[in-house]
Design a protein around this motif. Structure first.
Motif, PDB file in Angstrom:
ATOM      1  N   ARG A   2       0.833  -1.202   0.000  1.00 48.15           N
ATOM      2  CA  ARG A   2       0.000   0.000   0.000  1.00 48.15           C
ATOM      3  C   ARG A   2       0.873   1.260   0.000  1.00 48.15           C
ATOM      4  O   ARG A   2       0.592   2.223  -0.703  1.00 48.15           O
ATOM      5  CB  ARG A   2      -0.923   0.005   1.210  1.00 48.15           C
ATOM      6  N   LYS A  31       2.237  -7.591  -4.393  1.00 49.30           N
ATOM      7  CA  LYS A  31       0.842  -8.022  -4.324  1.00 49.30           C
ATOM      8  C   LYS A  31       0.644  -9.385  -4.974  1.00 49.30           C
ATOM      9  O   LYS A  31      -0.100 -10.221  -4.458  1.00 49.30           O
ATOM     10  CB  LYS A  31      -0.075  -6.986  -4.990  1.00 49.30           C
ATOM     11  N   TYR A  34       2.019 -12.159  -2.700  1.00 53.51           N
ATOM     12  CA  TYR A  34       1.255 -12.416  -1.476  1.00 53.51           C
ATOM     13  C   TYR A  34      -0.233 -12.606  -1.736  1.00 53.51           C
ATOM     14  O   TYR A  34      -1.053 -12.493  -0.826  1.00 53.51           O
ATOM     15  CB  TYR A  34       1.483 -11.283  -0.466  1.00 53.51           C
ATOM     16  N   ASN A  35      -0.581 -12.913  -2.981  1.00 55.72           N
ATOM     17  CA  ASN A  35      -1.968 -13.235  -3.363  1.00 55.72           C
ATOM     18  C   ASN A  35      -2.980 -12.207  -2.855  1.00 55.72           C
ATOM     19  O   ASN A  35      -3.927 -12.542  -2.154  1.00 55.72           O
ATOM     20  CB  ASN A  35      -2.358 -14.630  -2.854  1.00 55.72           C
ATOM     21  N   HIS A  36      -2.758 -10.974  -3.199  1.00 57.53           N
ATOM     22  CA  HIS A  36      -3.701  -9.922  -2.809  1.00 57.53           C
ATOM     23  C   HIS A  36      -5.026 -10.095  -3.544  1.00 57.53           C
ATOM     24  O   HIS A  36      -5.122 -10.792  -4.542  1.00 57.53           O
ATOM     25  CB  HIS A  36      -3.106  -8.539  -3.109  1.00 57.53           C
ATOM     26  N   ARG A  37      -6.054  -9.432  -3.024  1.00 55.66           N
ATOM     27  CA  ARG A  37      -7.395  -9.490  -3.621  1.00 55.66           C
ATOM     28  C   ARG A  37      -7.360  -9.018  -5.079  1.00 55.66           C
ATOM     29  O   ARG A  37      -6.529  -8.214  -5.479  1.00 55.66           O
ATOM     30  CB  ARG A  37      -8.352  -8.594  -2.840  1.00 55.66           C
ATOM     31  N   SER A  40      -7.443  -5.244  -5.552  1.00 56.95           N
ATOM     32  CA  SER A  40      -6.171  -4.579  -5.283  1.00 56.95           C
ATOM     33  C   SER A  40      -5.217  -4.729  -6.466  1.00 56.95           C
ATOM     34  O   SER A  40      -4.560  -3.768  -6.880  1.00 56.95           O
ATOM     35  CB  SER A  40      -5.544  -5.169  -4.012  1.00 56.95           C
ATOM     36  N   LEU A  41      -5.158  -5.950  -7.019  1.00 52.68           N
ATOM     37  CA  LEU A  41      -4.311  -6.184  -8.189  1.00 52.68           C
ATOM     38  C   LEU A  41      -4.818  -5.378  -9.386  1.00 52.68           C
ATOM     39  O   LEU A  41      -4.036  -4.793 -10.135  1.00 52.68           O
ATOM     40  CB  LEU A  41      -4.278  -7.673  -8.530  1.00 52.68           C
TER      41      LEU A  41
END
Length: 195
Positions: A2, A31, A34-37, A40-41
């Motif tokens: 972020r 991202k 760390y397998n972000h939503r 977010s990606l």
């Protein structure tokens, strides 16, 4: 990620697109690791693509937008990012593909209409909720006022009853005193008449 994204956004707004590109790329890499939503990606890919477009690389920008579009299509909750297709249309115009530009512009318009409809639905639901909330608060206030009126009434009635009771006790006291005086006078009168 972020903080990196926020730094990139700051550079983008200030017009330092090279620094923005570096920070968006770093944020996207973290991202992905760390397998972000999906949302977010999507945002980071869209912002990276927009940065590449500003740097004059419409083909690279379009490739980022295509990757972002996969997340856009897989997540129904990202409708507010309707402008993706507008950016894709800009890339295609810059690449000299007016037919593709027109296709993406049409998708942009459809997504924009969907977004606006969704916003109107949210506004209607919000107004309905606020009206219900105001109504509930009004009736709660009216109920509280009625309760307070009853308390005042019963305290007045109770206070009046106490005053009445006190007057009755005082009246009984004076009546008994008066009665005792009359009884004593009646008892003493025959005694005083004999002598």
């Amino acid at each position: 990620p972020r903080a990196l994204h926020n730094m990139a956004d700051t550079y983008f707004r200030s017009g330092d697109y090279l620094s923005a590109q570096d920070y968006f790329s770093k944020a996207l890499e973290i991202k992905k690791n760390y397998n972000h939503r999906a949302s977010s990606l999507f945002v980071t890919m869209k912002d990276l693509g927009e940065t590449k477009l500003k740097l004059g690389h419409p083909q690279k920008a379009f490739e980022e937008f295509e990757k972002a579009e996969e997340y856009f299509l897989s997540s129904k909750s990202i409708t507010k990012y309707y402008e993706l297709h507008k950016l894709m249309a800009e890339c295609q115009r810059a690449l000299g593909n007016p037919e593709l530009a027109s296709k993406y512009q049409s998708q942009y318009v459809a997504n924009l209409e969907s977004f606006l409809t969704e916003q109107q639905d949210i506004e209607v639901a919000d107004k309905k909720y606020n009206l219900e909330l105001i109504t509930q608060r009004y009736f709660a206030m009216v109920a509280e006022q009625e309760k307070n009126k009853q308390i005042v009434f019963y305290s007045q009635v109770g206070g009046g009853s106490l005053v009445f009771l006190l007057l009755l006790v005082v009246g009984l006291f004076y009546y008994r005193k008066w009665k005792l005086k009359k009884d004593l006078e009646a008892a003493i009168k025959p005694l005083t008449q004999r002598y």
